[in-house]
Design an enzyme around this catalytic site. Sequence first.
Site, PDB file in Angstrom:
ATOM      1  CE  LYS A  31      -2.238  -1.083   3.809  1.00 58.89           C
ATOM      2  NZ  LYS A  31      -1.410  -2.637   4.117  1.00 58.89           N
ATOM      3  CB  THR A  32       3.726   2.401   2.148  1.00 61.57           C
ATOM      4  OG1 THR A  32       2.821   2.043   3.362  1.00 61.57           O
ATOM      5  CG2 THR A  32       4.583   3.354   2.433  1.00 61.57           C
ATOM      6  CG  ASP A 218       0.655   4.964   3.958  1.00 62.08           C
ATOM      7  OD1 ASP A 218      -0.017   4.101   3.804  1.00 62.08           O
ATOM      8  OD2 ASP A 218       1.851   4.745   4.381  1.00 62.08           O
ATOM      9  CD  GLU A 219       0.057   2.718   8.365  1.00 63.13           C
ATOM     10  OE1 GLU A 219      -0.943   2.326   8.753  1.00 63.13           O
ATOM     11  OE2 GLU A 219       1.119   2.599   8.203  1.00 63.13           O
ATOM     12  CD  GLN A 249      -1.549  -3.256   8.859  1.00 54.73           C
ATOM     13  OE1 GLN A 249      -0.711  -2.740   9.652  1.00 54.73           O
ATOM     14  NE2 GLN A 249      -1.421  -3.421   7.639  1.00 54.73           N
ATOM     15  NE  ARG A 599       3.893  -4.375  11.293  1.00 56.46           N
ATOM     16  CZ  ARG A 599       3.349  -4.137  10.190  1.00 56.46           C
ATOM     17  NH1 ARG A 599       3.993  -3.184   9.301  1.00 56.46           N
ATOM     18  NH2 ARG A 599       2.167  -4.369   9.624  1.00 56.46           N
TER      19      ARG A 599
END
Length: 722
Positions: A31-32, A218-219, A249, A599
């Site tokens: 995504k990033t 983002d996020e 998340q 992660r």
Amino acid sequence: MNLGDLNAQQLKAVKTVKHPVLVFAGAGTGKTRVLTYKIWHLIKDKIYSPNEILALTFTNKAASEMKERIQESVNCDNVNVGTFHSIGARILRKHISYLDDRYNSSFTIYDVSDQKALLKEVREELNITESKELNINFLRSQLDKFKNASMSVEEVESKANSFEDKKIAEVYKRYSELLLSNNAVDFNDLIGMPLKLFKHSNALLKKYQQLWKYILVDEFQDTNSPQFELISLLGGKHQNITVVGDDDQSIYGWRGANIDNILTNFKDTFPKAVEIKLEKNYRSTQRILDGAWSVVKNNINRAEKKLVATKDLGEKISLISTGSDEDEANAICDSIKKEIKINKTPFNDFAILYRTNAQSRIIEQTMIREGLPYRIVGGTKFYDRKEVKDVLAYLTLVCNPNDNIALKRIINFPVRGIGEKSITIFNDLASEKGISLFESLKSCRDIKLRGKQQDSIEQFYLSINKFHDLLETLDCKELIRVLLEEFNIENYYKNNPAEQDRYNNIQELKSSVDHFSEKNPGAYLRDFLQEIALYTDLDGYDNSKSHVALMTIHTAKGLEFPTVFVSGLEQGLFPLIRDDDPSDQLEEERRLFYVAVTRAMERVYLLNAQQRRTFGGLKRSSFRQSDFLNEIDKDVIKVKPYKTVRIKRFVRSGGKKTFQISRTVTQFDDFKKGDQVQHNLFGVGTILVLSGTGENQKVGVEFDGGLRKKLIVKYARLKKID
Ligand code: ATP
Ligand code: MG
């Protein structure tokens, strides 16, 4: 950078420019990467120029990494990436006085400790100092709640019925008045006030809609309601907006993040949105993904999505249960040492994650003892230290003489003989005349004060004013040096041998100003202060260094590491809930678990301890295993026995030889009879006999073909076959 680096879905997300885009996808799916490539594509293919694009990230570190990457690739220097707060501050620097002309562009941004100091004043003024219920932390959380819901003082007042609610409304009112008279804003205001500006001035909104022709976030799952409203206003007209996120998340509910923004609100507000799902995960092995998913799938408020790894199945997730938190730390250090020995892994391949900051202490101590280099990311920040905050208060006051919190912090530091009594006199004078506390110091000759106070106050007043006038002419680097000298701060520490640490920290602060000046030529002192005020836990983290990283799971969001340890999987710690907490809190804890595990690229260790020191080490409490360990798919888990072994040696005492326990060590006992193992030279075999433990363990193996070998585990590099 090259569009060929993207898979088909990622490419679609990058190339869809004419519609709003929602990239809704699990961890590690790129995504990033999509966001970074999209900005790059928009600039490189001249669809928009860099200053027409606004990209919003969750941390300053993520913003600067994204910026650097794009700028290097398209050779420009004005890509506009920042956090919501930094962009909000930028808007306010230009237009804050439109909201109230008592505000000006030199406003201070109050951090948590300033906010607490202000609330303390408010409580004293309103005579609620004795109230236990209305403690400062509770009041702060109430103000957060009001501001997250965009509730004005009047609204809160009108809804307050109980005695307590009325008091809270009074606090909110006075707190807001004091912020205004101090020319200061808090964190929430950095979003709330620009929002107010745009709601009040259509012309201004239009201006920014025309300026930022493309918006990316983002996020997105961690945006709160005012943040969502802000981007809806900015992007509402042109609809050129791409947001990326993962509902699994969303971990900032406690700070007001609204998971519905990604689940429903975006599509409701931007009905023409194209939703793109990314299902290929490029970060983790399939077992890691399956483990994380098997826990988060128990949440009800989520959209179902399962990830497919582009990597192979990978190793099983290790589960290590220990007797105590000390042993948990030992197990982590032993595992790191072992991996370093076998795989020559660098230290920065490892991250140790925990749910609460308090858990870091014991891990830290063990790392020191074992000689493993580490860095705590976040925790007590450099800029929170007393001596650093004092100097920052000087700098703040120079920029914003209306800031009473800064003034009170340093009016008697270094000691000028100005006591509480005198401050009260000036405070009264200021309220009487309707001027700031700082302005009231000007009249010090007209007031009766003890000793040399008149001289020192006058001197202080003149000096601060002088620096205020120098703001435009001196650059930050020079200004801090002259200021430290003028107010005798550096010498105050230098000449005191017990204060060397503080002296060194002042030197460090100077170099941080230098660094900022070099990176931002022509920037003002207030820009430096703003950068510090907006510092997030992750911003000090330098992953190029060879250190093991220790941080909370919240801080680790968006990052990746080859090996991740998740410590403290105990009921009540992780999940950090009590039995009577509402289920949405448990769901947020599950999402945290999902964030922690995802992660990892190659290996995950989950750890728990039966006993742990709590309350600052004063008490030992027993914990049962986290329910997450019951929920996780057993097929991806490998239980690693970890036990304490006493090493004995002979000693002579009075001519007699006796045994004495010289050391207690804890170590892994990796192999057992019947285990299938792989050897580089001999191939696959079965363990027939074992002797010794840990590093001294020997095994007798029968390899396929009948070859029998006795091997020392430490050297044999045997790999267990699951
Ligand atoms: P998170 O949910 O944790 O924020 P994310 O979805 O933002 O993760 P990224 O951080 O963008 O994912 O990507 C995860 C990793 O996968 C990175 O190392 C990235 O470089 C890599 N990656 C992403 N897409 C691709 C691709 N198409 N080809 C190769 N590697 C990729
Ligand atoms: Mg990401």
